[in-house]
Design a protein around this motif. Structure first.
Motif, PDB file in Angstrom:
ATOM      1  N   PRO A   1      -9.612   0.902   0.859  1.00 22.05           N
ATOM      2  CA  PRO A   1     -10.904   0.334   1.271  1.00 22.05           C
ATOM      3  C   PRO A   1     -11.433  -0.701   0.274  1.00 22.05           C
ATOM      4  O   PRO A   1     -10.996  -0.766  -0.876  1.00 22.05           O
ATOM      5  N   GLU A   2     -12.396  -1.485   0.740  1.00 24.52           N
ATOM      6  CA  GLU A   2     -13.113  -2.385  -0.160  1.00 24.52           C
ATOM      7  C   GLU A   2     -13.821  -1.542  -1.213  1.00 24.52           C
ATOM      8  O   GLU A   2     -14.067  -0.356  -1.010  1.00 24.52           O
ATOM      9  N   THR A   3     -14.155  -2.177  -2.324  1.00 24.24           N
ATOM     10  CA  THR A   3     -14.853  -1.457  -3.383  1.00 24.24           C
ATOM     11  C   THR A   3     -16.106  -2.225  -3.791  1.00 24.24           C
ATOM     12  O   THR A   3     -16.139  -3.459  -3.699  1.00 24.24           O
ATOM     13  N   SER A   4     -17.103  -1.493  -4.208  1.00 24.16           N
ATOM     14  CA  SER A   4     -18.312  -2.127  -4.743  1.00 24.16           C
ATOM     15  C   SER A   4     -18.247  -2.181  -6.276  1.00 24.16           C
ATOM     16  O   SER A   4     -19.150  -2.733  -6.907  1.00 24.16           O
TER      17      SER A   4
ATOM     18  N   LYS B   1      12.452  -4.685   7.676  1.00 32.04           N
ATOM     19  CA  LYS B   1      12.060  -4.260   9.025  1.00 32.04           C
ATOM     20  C   LYS B   1      10.604  -4.637   9.322  1.00 32.04           C
ATOM     21  O   LYS B   1      10.058  -4.231  10.344  1.00 32.04           O
ATOM     22  N   ARG B   2       9.992  -5.358   8.374  1.00 31.49           N
ATOM     23  CA  ARG B   2       8.584  -5.746   8.469  1.00 31.49           C
ATOM     24  C   ARG B   2       7.666  -4.534   8.558  1.00 31.49           C
ATOM     25  O   ARG B   2       6.626  -4.573   9.251  1.00 31.49           O
ATOM     26  N   GLU B   3       8.059  -3.475   7.894  1.00 32.18           N
ATOM     27  CA  GLU B   3       7.237  -2.281   7.826  1.00 32.18           C
ATOM     28  C   GLU B   3       6.388  -2.352   6.568  1.00 32.18           C
ATOM     29  O   GLU B   3       6.887  -2.613   5.489  1.00 32.18           O
ATOM     30  N   PHE B   4       5.108  -2.156   6.738  1.00 33.65           N
ATOM     31  CA  PHE B   4       4.179  -2.139   5.611  1.00 33.65           C
ATOM     32  C   PHE B   4       3.700  -0.716   5.424  1.00 33.65           C
ATOM     33  O   PHE B   4       3.371  -0.034   6.382  1.00 33.65           O
ATOM     34  N   ILE B   5       3.648  -0.305   4.189  1.00 32.60           N
ATOM     35  CA  ILE B   5       3.184   1.046   3.874  1.00 32.60           C
ATOM     36  C   ILE B   5       1.713   0.985   3.547  1.00 32.60           C
ATOM     37  O   ILE B   5       1.242   0.092   2.910  1.00 32.60           O
TER      38      ILE B   5
ATOM     39  N   TYR C   1       3.083  -4.186  -3.988  1.00 34.68           N
ATOM     40  CA  TYR C   1       3.025  -2.865  -4.596  1.00 34.68           C
ATOM     41  C   TYR C   1       2.500  -2.955  -6.018  1.00 34.68           C
ATOM     42  O   TYR C   1       2.850  -3.879  -6.763  1.00 34.68           O
ATOM     43  N   LEU C   2       1.689  -1.991  -6.369  1.00 36.01           N
ATOM     44  CA  LEU C   2       1.311  -1.775  -7.755  1.00 36.01           C
ATOM     45  C   LEU C   2       2.378  -0.866  -8.348  1.00 36.01           C
ATOM     46  O   LEU C   2       2.725   0.166  -7.757  1.00 36.01           O
ATOM     47  N   MET C   3       2.948  -1.264  -9.487  1.00 36.20           N
ATOM     48  CA  MET C   3       3.909  -0.420 -10.182  1.00 36.20           C
ATOM     49  C   MET C   3       3.403  -0.203 -11.600  1.00 36.20           C
ATOM     50  O   MET C   3       3.082  -1.172 -12.307  1.00 36.20           O
ATOM     51  N   VAL C   4       3.285   1.071 -11.974  1.00 33.96           N
ATOM     52  CA  VAL C   4       2.761   1.431 -13.283  1.00 33.96           C
ATOM     53  C   VAL C   4       3.858   2.133 -14.072  1.00 33.96           C
ATOM     54  O   VAL C   4       4.372   3.167 -13.651  1.00 33.96           O
ATOM     55  N   LEU C   5       4.207   1.532 -15.197  1.00 37.23           N
ATOM     56  CA  LEU C   5       5.228   2.077 -16.092  1.00 37.23           C
ATOM     57  C   LEU C   5       4.542   2.854 -17.208  1.00 37.23           C
ATOM     58  O   LEU C   5       3.645   2.333 -17.864  1.00 37.23           O
ATOM     59  N   ILE C   6       4.960   4.082 -17.388  1.00 34.42           N
ATOM     60  CA  ILE C   6       4.452   4.920 -18.472  1.00 34.42           C
ATOM     61  C   ILE C   6       5.473   4.846 -19.609  1.00 34.42           C
ATOM     62  O   ILE C   6       6.662   5.091 -19.393  1.00 34.42           O
ATOM     63  N   VAL C   7       5.004   4.511 -20.809  1.00 35.05           N
ATOM     64  CA  VAL C   7       5.893   4.378 -21.970  1.00 35.05           C
ATOM     65  C   VAL C   7       5.364   5.222 -23.131  1.00 35.05           C
ATOM     66  O   VAL C   7       4.179   5.561 -23.167  1.00 35.05           O
TER      67      VAL C   7
ATOM     68  N   LEU D   1      -4.237  -6.932  -4.081  1.00 33.23           N
ATOM     69  CA  LEU D   1      -3.152  -6.093  -3.565  1.00 33.23           C
ATOM     70  C   LEU D   1      -3.494  -5.407  -2.252  1.00 33.23           C
ATOM     71  O   LEU D   1      -2.605  -4.958  -1.539  1.00 33.23           O
ATOM     72  N   ARG D   2      -4.772  -5.296  -1.947  1.00 34.88           N
ATOM     73  CA  ARG D   2      -5.171  -4.587  -0.733  1.00 34.88           C
ATOM     74  C   ARG D   2      -5.374  -5.571   0.418  1.00 34.88           C
ATOM     75  O   ARG D   2      -5.383  -6.769   0.209  1.00 34.88           O
ATOM     76  N   GLY D   3      -5.483  -5.032   1.606  1.00 31.87           N
ATOM     77  CA  GLY D   3      -5.756  -5.865   2.776  1.00 31.87           C
ATOM     78  C   GLY D   3      -4.524  -6.057   3.630  1.00 31.87           C
ATOM     79  O   GLY D   3      -3.393  -5.917   3.182  1.00 31.87           O
TER      80      GLY D   3
END
Length: 168
Positions: free
Chosen positions: A132-135, A164-168, A96-102, A86-88
Motif C-alpha cells: 500500500p501507499e504510505t504516509s 511468463k509475465r507473472e508479477f508477484i 524486487y527488494l533484496m536484503v543481504l545480511i552480512v 518498488l511498489r505499484g
C-alpha cells in the motif's frame, strides 16, 4: 572506502555470483534514479519448450549487519523513495527488494580456503508490487519472510516468472 560503499559492492557481487552460475546477464544503470541497482536478464530463456527472449527482473539491493530477524521474517527499514519506486502496478519488469545480511566485520564477509570460497551470510527477497501507499516521510519497515532466501533456484524462479509475465 566507506563501509556503506563496501556493502553496496559486496551485495552486487553476491547476486552477480549466483547469476553467473545460472548464466544470467547482470547490468547496472549508470545513474540510479529509479531505485534499481541491478538488472538480471536471460538470453533465449526456455519455458516449457517455448523460448522467451530476454526476460528480466530489476533489483534494489540493501546490505546490513544489523540483527533484523524476528519471528521468521526480516524487519528492514527502507527509505520511502525506494519503497515508492518498488511498489505499484505500473512497472513493466518485476522489481524486487533484496536484503543481504552480512557479519559486522568486513573481513568475515568472505572465507577463502584451498578448495573453495564462501560468502557470508544470506540474502532475502521481497516484491513490493502490491504494497500500500504510505504516509511515512522517511522510512517504511518492510517485512521479508526468511523463507524467501536468494538461492540459485529462487533466482531462477523469479526469472521464470518474469518470462511468463507473472508479477508477484
Amino acid at each position: 572506502m566507506e563501509i556503506s560503499a563496501r556493502k553496496e559492492q559486496f551485495s552486487i557481487a553476491y547476486i552477480e555470483a549466483i547469476a553467473a552460475r545460472l548464466g544470467l546477464n547482470p547490468s547496472v544503470d549508470r545513474v540510479d534514479i529509479d531505485s534499481v541497482d541491478l538488472r538480471l536478464s536471460a538470453d533465449n530463456f526456455n519455458v516449457a519448450g517455448r523460448v522467451v527472449r530476454n526476460p528480466q527482473i530489476e533489483i534494489q539491493l540493501k546490505c546490513t549487519s544489523q540483527d533484523i530477524e524476528k519471528d521468521g521474517s526480516l524487519k528492514f527499514k527502507l527509505p520511502v523513495k525506494n519503497y515508492n519506486d518498488l511498489r505499484g502496478e505500473d512497472i513493466t519488469s518485476p522489481r524486487y527488494l533484496m536484503v543481504l545480511i552480512v557479519p559486522s566485520k568486513p573481513e568475515e564477509w568472505i572465507t577463502i580456503n584451498s578448495d573453495n570460497m564462501s560468502l557470508s551470510y544470506c540474502c532475502y527477497w521481497q516484491s513490493l508490487r502490491f504494497f500500500p501507499e504510505t504516509s511515512n516521510t522517511s522510512k517504511v519497515t518492510v517485512q521479508i519472510p526468511t523463507s524467501q532466501k536468494i538461492t540459485s533456484e529462487s533466482l531462477l524462479d523469479l526469472i521464470e516468472k518474469a518470462s511468463k509475465r507473472e508479477f508477484i
